[in-house]
Design an enzyme around this catalytic site. Structure first.
Site, PDB file in Angstrom:
ATOM      1  CB  ALA A   1      -1.029  -0.130   1.260  1.00  0.00           C
TER       2      ALA A   1
ATOM      3  N   GLY B   1      -0.459   3.677  -5.542  1.00  0.00           N
ATOM      4  CA  GLY B   1      -1.380   3.482  -6.408  1.00  0.00           C
ATOM      5  C   GLY B   1      -2.485   2.876  -5.700  1.00  0.00           C
TER       6      GLY B   1
ATOM      7  NE  ARG C   1      10.095  -4.717  -2.556  1.00  0.00           N
ATOM      8  CZ  ARG C   1      10.559  -5.432  -3.427  1.00  0.00           C
ATOM      9  NH1 ARG C   1      11.442  -6.352  -3.113  1.00  0.00           N
ATOM     10  NH2 ARG C   1      10.439  -5.212  -4.531  1.00  0.00           N
TER      11      ARG C   1
ATOM     12  CG  ASP D   1      10.426  -8.506   0.788  1.00  0.00           C
ATOM     13  OD1 ASP D   1       9.710  -8.694  -0.163  1.00  0.00           O
ATOM     14  OD2 ASP D   1      11.564  -8.354   0.895  1.00  0.00           O
TER      15      ASP D   1
ATOM     16  CG  ASN E   1      -3.161  -3.435  -3.413  1.00  0.00           C
ATOM     17  OD1 ASN E   1      -4.105  -3.437  -4.075  1.00  0.00           O
ATOM     18  ND2 ASN E   1      -2.190  -2.794  -3.264  1.00  0.00           N
TER      19      ASN E   1
ATOM     20  CB  SER F   1      -6.709  -8.355 -12.424  1.00  0.00           C
ATOM     21  OG  SER F   1      -6.760  -7.915 -13.842  1.00  0.00           O
TER      22      SER F   1
ATOM     23  CE1 TYR G   1      -1.461  -8.787 -12.152  1.00  0.00           C
ATOM     24  CE2 TYR G   1      -3.052  -8.787 -14.184  1.00  0.00           C
ATOM     25  CZ  TYR G   1      -2.509  -8.339 -12.896  1.00  0.00           C
ATOM     26  OH  TYR G   1      -3.160  -7.399 -12.134  1.00  0.00           O
TER      27      TYR G   1
END
Length: 265
Positions: free
Chosen positions: A13, A16, A37, A62, A89, A144, A157
């Site tokens: 976070a 974006g 991270r 991380d 996220n 997505s 992806y």
């Protein structure tokens, strides 16, 4: 103040969509833990929110280190005592190497799928026992539209996001007995710095032809959907995949061409 007194943890976070989610949740009354991270950056963002009168803290995670999910959750539990809402996220892609099945290196494929899927699995696995002890909670996965609509490239992806969509439903079914809800938000093309950096103007123009709204989404529009799933307004909603894509993928596959043809008649 739809999230008054809730403790919300948002991964990846620092910028974006993730940062927009963190800021929006804080403004809706939540105590927000902004994970990344890039700890110094999220601490700065948390300080900005604190200066505005909201409650926020940075926390280290991380996504490339499995143990980091354990320590992230431990840090939040130690500080806040609970986690009411988890927003998964994190997501990564390598568009220059993530091509079609015939031309994508297997290591690129496996690494992308592994990173994206385990980010949801590990953080959820760490948080669920704490939610069980609290009597419930809400897990929200940022997936997505690419997990629903097949593409001519980005096989890794798209596969990873499709898997996250199914994992969302699995968590919803398996954890309903503990009053834990799990839903996913499927963004379409969103106006983030990453999109601006990685996509050419020509490609964006081509893509926008097939979005009925004729524009990219704003990160805050994803955040608004998160607030719904995080709040008690969705207390009886679980296992849902909410597309926030401006209608992309909803119409005929040749929507852009048909729209142009109709306009010219």
């Amino acid at each position: 103040m739809k999230l008054r007194n809730k403790v919300v943890l948002v991964t990846a976070a620092s910028r974006g969509i993730g940062l927009a989610i963190a800021r929006t949740c804080a403004k809706e009354g939540a105590s927000v833990y902004i994970a990344s991270r890039e700890l110094e950056q999220v601490q700065e963002e948390a300080e900005k929110l604190e200066a505005e009168g909201y409650r926020a803290k940075g926390v280290y995670n991380d996504a490339y280190v499995s143990r980091s999910y354990t320590t992230m959750v431990e840090d939040v539990i130690q500080d806040a005592g609970r986690i009411d809402v988890l927003v998964n996220n994190f997501g990564t892609s390598n568009p220059n190497k993530d091509l079609d099945v015939a031309n994508t290196d297997v290591n690129v494929f496996l690494e992308t799928v592994n990173l994206n899927l385990r980010s949801v699995f590990l953080s959820s696995q760490e948080v669920i026992p704490h939610m069980v002890n609290r009597g419930g909670g809400s897990i929200i996965n940022i997936s997505s539209i690419g997990g629903l609509v097949p593409d001519v490239s980005q096989v890794a992806y798209g596969t990873s996001k499709a898997a996250i969509n199914h994992l969302t439903k699995l968590i919803a079914v398996q954890e309903a007995k503990h009053n834990i809800r799990c839903n996913a938000i499927l963004p379409g093309m969103t106006a983030t710095a990453s999109v601006e950096k990685n996509l050419t103007g020509e490609f964006k123009e081509l893509f926008l032809r097939h979005i009925p709204f004729k524009r990219m989404a704003m990160p805050e529009e994803m955040a608004a959907a998160v607030v719904y799933f995080a709040s008690d307004e969705s207390s009886y909603v679980t296992g849902q995949l909410l597309t926030v894509s401006g209608g992309f993928g909803l119409a005929t596959p040749i929507y852009g061409d048909i729209a142009e043809w109709t306009k010219q008649r």
